[in-house]
Write an enzyme that holds these catalytic residues in place. Structure first.
Site, PDB file in Angstrom:
ATOM      1  N   SER A  84       1.077  -1.629  -0.035  1.00 61.25           N
ATOM      2  CA  SER A  84      -0.264  -0.252   0.089  1.00 61.25           C
ATOM      3  C   SER A  84       0.877   1.638   0.069  1.00 61.25           C
ATOM      4  CB  SER A  84      -1.120  -0.510   0.972  1.00 61.25           C
ATOM      5  OG  SER A  84      -0.110   0.037   2.737  1.00 61.25           O
ATOM      6  N   THR A 222      -1.992   2.028   4.952  1.00 60.82           N
ATOM      7  CA  THR A 222      -0.897   4.163   3.923  1.00 60.82           C
ATOM      8  C   THR A 222      -0.351   4.016   5.497  1.00 60.82           C
ATOM      9  OG1 THR A 222      -3.122   5.180   2.976  1.00 60.82           O
ATOM     10  CG2 THR A 222      -1.111   6.346   3.974  1.00 60.82           C
ATOM     11  N   THR A 240       1.366   7.133   0.689  1.00 63.79           N
ATOM     12  CA  THR A 240       0.577   5.782  -0.170  1.00 63.79           C
ATOM     13  C   THR A 240       1.025   5.247  -1.556  1.00 63.79           C
ATOM     14  OG1 THR A 240      -2.015   5.284   0.235  1.00 63.79           O
ATOM     15  CG2 THR A 240      -0.869   7.746  -0.236  1.00 63.79           C
ATOM     16  N   ARG A 250      -7.203  10.366  -9.817  1.00 61.08           N
ATOM     17  CA  ARG A 250      -7.465  10.248  -8.370  1.00 61.08           C
ATOM     18  C   ARG A 250      -6.358  10.354  -7.403  1.00 61.08           C
ATOM     19  NH1 ARG A 250      -6.408   7.067  -3.210  1.00 61.08           N
ATOM     20  NH2 ARG A 250      -8.351   7.154  -1.780  1.00 61.08           N
ATOM     21  N   VAL A 251      -6.188  11.193  -5.960  1.00 63.48           N
ATOM     22  CA  VAL A 251      -5.453  11.482  -5.462  1.00 63.48           C
ATOM     23  C   VAL A 251      -6.803  11.272  -4.496  1.00 63.48           C
ATOM     24  CG1 VAL A 251      -4.509  13.601  -4.000  1.00 63.48           C
ATOM     25  CG2 VAL A 251      -3.945  13.165  -6.613  1.00 63.48           C
ATOM     26  N   ASP A 253      -6.762  10.776   0.571  1.00 63.87           N
ATOM     27  CA  ASP A 253      -6.924  11.700   1.619  1.00 63.87           C
ATOM     28  C   ASP A 253      -4.956  11.886   1.851  1.00 63.87           C
ATOM     29  OD1 ASP A 253      -6.452   9.028   2.631  1.00 63.87           O
ATOM     30  OD2 ASP A 253      -7.112  10.130   4.556  1.00 63.87           O
ATOM     31  N   THR A 273      -5.287   6.871   7.821  1.00 69.44           N
ATOM     32  CA  THR A 273      -5.862   5.583   6.858  1.00 69.44           C
ATOM     33  C   THR A 273      -6.988   5.298   6.982  1.00 69.44           C
ATOM     34  OG1 THR A 273      -4.435   2.790   6.346  1.00 69.44           O
ATOM     35  CG2 THR A 273      -5.427   3.436   8.700  1.00 69.44           C
ATOM     36  N   GLY A 274      -7.211   4.400   5.574  1.00 66.49           N
ATOM     37  CA  GLY A 274      -8.478   4.260   5.574  1.00 66.49           C
ATOM     38  C   GLY A 274      -9.565   4.642   4.075  1.00 66.49           C
ATOM     39  N   ASP A 275     -10.436   4.655   4.107  1.00 69.94           N
ATOM     40  CA  ASP A 275     -11.140   4.696   2.553  1.00 69.94           C
ATOM     41  C   ASP A 275     -11.225   6.541   2.466  1.00 69.94           C
ATOM     42  OD1 ASP A 275     -11.856   2.010   2.459  1.00 69.94           O
ATOM     43  OD2 ASP A 275     -13.998   3.049   3.247  1.00 69.94           O
ATOM     44  N   GLY A 276      -9.999   6.330   2.052  1.00 66.88           N
ATOM     45  CA  GLY A 276      -9.172   8.038   1.636  1.00 66.88           C
ATOM     46  C   GLY A 276     -10.518   8.903   1.104  1.00 66.88           C
TER      47      GLY A 276
END
Ligand SMILES: *[C@@H]1O[C@H](CO)[C@@H](O)[C@H](O)[C@H]1NC(C)=O
Ligand SMILES: *[C@@H]1O[C@H](CO)[C@@H](O)[C@H](O)[C@H]1NC(C)=O
Ligand SMILES: *[C@@H]1O[C@H](CO)[C@@H](O)[C@H](O)[C@H]1NC(C)=O
Length: 370
Positions: A84, A222, A240, A250-251, A253, A273-276
């Site tokens: 990741s 991340t 990340t 796409r960018v 968080d 970290t997670g669903d940015g």
């Protein structure tokens, strides 16, 4: 004004507090500081290499908190932590790996970041160059690559044979599933593109569910890492390669100050970290550090930041790690199939500790998503 649930503001505030009381995993107490210097970051496992590298660097007097953040994140970029971080991971729909990174100084609040960086491996290093050699905060895409080359970074191929194999499986074996397209024809959940947009009626009550479905997204980790040097100076950063099979361009968080990480050395720091794509709508790390400023401890601060996201997106995968300026720390998480973890090492600790963080649970009555 009525709330979305038809409750009065007072009732909503009360139920909000009840939830915090009822569902905080074990206690609302943060973990004590191990002492300075200290490093704390998202995830255990391979990410512990980053914790150790940054901590051991900080034991040397000539290494600053910013250096430690850069050193730790670079270790993950080189080790491709979990796939990741760094080259070769999370290819986009075209099989290209692009990198996002940000680094922030807690003394001045200066941050430097790169987004959608192509063909350069050391994204956190380029972010550091943006911080030091420009008065900007964020450079993006091919022009960020050019800036990196001008600053002495080497252009390299980020695609590996493993990336190409994974990409081929996604496209031919899995019919381009999962992907991040919505409201298109042909149905993105059934097949590959090219896609064309469907007309949407923004005055329809269905519209909100169409633009913001509460769907679990493919998991993507991340590294966000925070450092406190022996004198108490703080820095934070994130690196990340984003989300697998993202729409090209796409960018997430990661490079967004206040979302991927955030630090105000007078108060504390946060890493996420997670669903940015969802998290960056809430600036959870800005929120968590401001929560510290307003008197919450790190565990409460993280919990509140996660709850704000979960109330709108119950399925969101998120992990928020918070450390205050003294080194007290805590975390909160939501939506992981497994367990979110974070790692820390400080003071005289001779090894990194990894802490498991259960998902918070929120009663249906607090979910505002239709
Ligand atoms: C962690 O670092 C050690 C020593 O440098 C190395 O041998 C190992 O492969 C690294 N682990 C991962 C998962 O990258
Ligand atoms: C990058 O590496 C991949 C995998 O080895 C290879 O297929 C591709 O042609 C390379 N790209 C360039 C521009 O060299
Ligand atoms: C680390 O410290 C613990 C307790 O302070 C001690 O029991 C252990 O032997 C130490 N380990 C090493 C590798 O020094």
């Amino acid at each position: 004004m009525g709330s979305p649930l038809g409750l009065s503001k007072a009732a909503l505030a009360l139920s909000f507090q009840t939830v915090i009381f009822l569902s905080l995993p074990s206690s609302v107490y943060a973990r004590p500081s191990p002492g300075w210097p200290m490093v704390i970051n998202t995830w255990g496992g391979p990410f512990v290499n980053a914790t150790d590298a940054a901590y051991e660097a900080l034991l040397r007097r000539d290494v600053s908190a910013l250096d430690a953040v850069e050193i730790g994140c670079t270790v993950c970029e080189e080790n491709q932590c979990d796939g990741s971080v760094g080259f070769g991971g999370s290819p986009d729909e075209n099989c290209e790996t692009t990198l996002d990174a940000m680094i922030m100084d807690g003394v001045t609040m200066k941050s430097g970041a790169v987004a959608g960086l192509r063909r350069i491996k050391n994204a956190i290093g380029v972010a550091r160059a943006v911080l030091e050699y420009t008065s900007h905060t964020l450079l993006a895409g091919d022009l960020a690559t050019q800036f990196a080359i001008d600053n002495g970074f080497q252009e390299e191929n980020l695609t590996t044979d493993a990336t190409l194999a994974r990409c081929a499986t996604w496209r031919e074996g899995n019919n381009c599933q999962p992907n991040y397209r919505q409201n298109v024809s042909p149905d993105a959940s059934a097949g590959c593109g090219p896609y064309t947009p469907l007309a949407l009626d923004s005055s329809s009550p269905d519209y909100f569910g169409l633009i913001a479905p509460d769907a679990a997204q493919a998991s993507h980790d991340t590294i966000s890492l925070m450092a406190i040097d022996a004198a108490g100076i703080m820095a934070a950063g994130t690196s990340t390669n984003g989300a697998s099979f993202k729409v090209p361009g796409r960018v997430g968080d990661g490079p967004i100050t206040g979302s991927g990480s955030y630090v105000d050395g007078d108060v504390g720091a946060c890493g996420a970290t997670g669903d940015g794509d969802i998290m960056m709508r809430f600036l959870p790390c800005y929120q968590a550090v401001e929560n510290l400023r307003r008197g919450m401890n790190p565990e409460e601060a993280a919990y509140d930041a996660v709850l704000r996201m979960v109330r709108k997106y119950p399925a969101v995968a998120s992990g928020i790690v918070v450390v205050d300026k003294d080194g007290e720390h805590g975390a909160a998480a939501s939506g992981w199939g497994g367990t979110f973890t974070y790692a820390f090492r400080g003071g005289l600790m001779n090894a990194t500790n990894v802490v498991g963080v259960p998902n918070i649970c929120v009663p249906d009555s607090l979910k505002t998503q239709p």
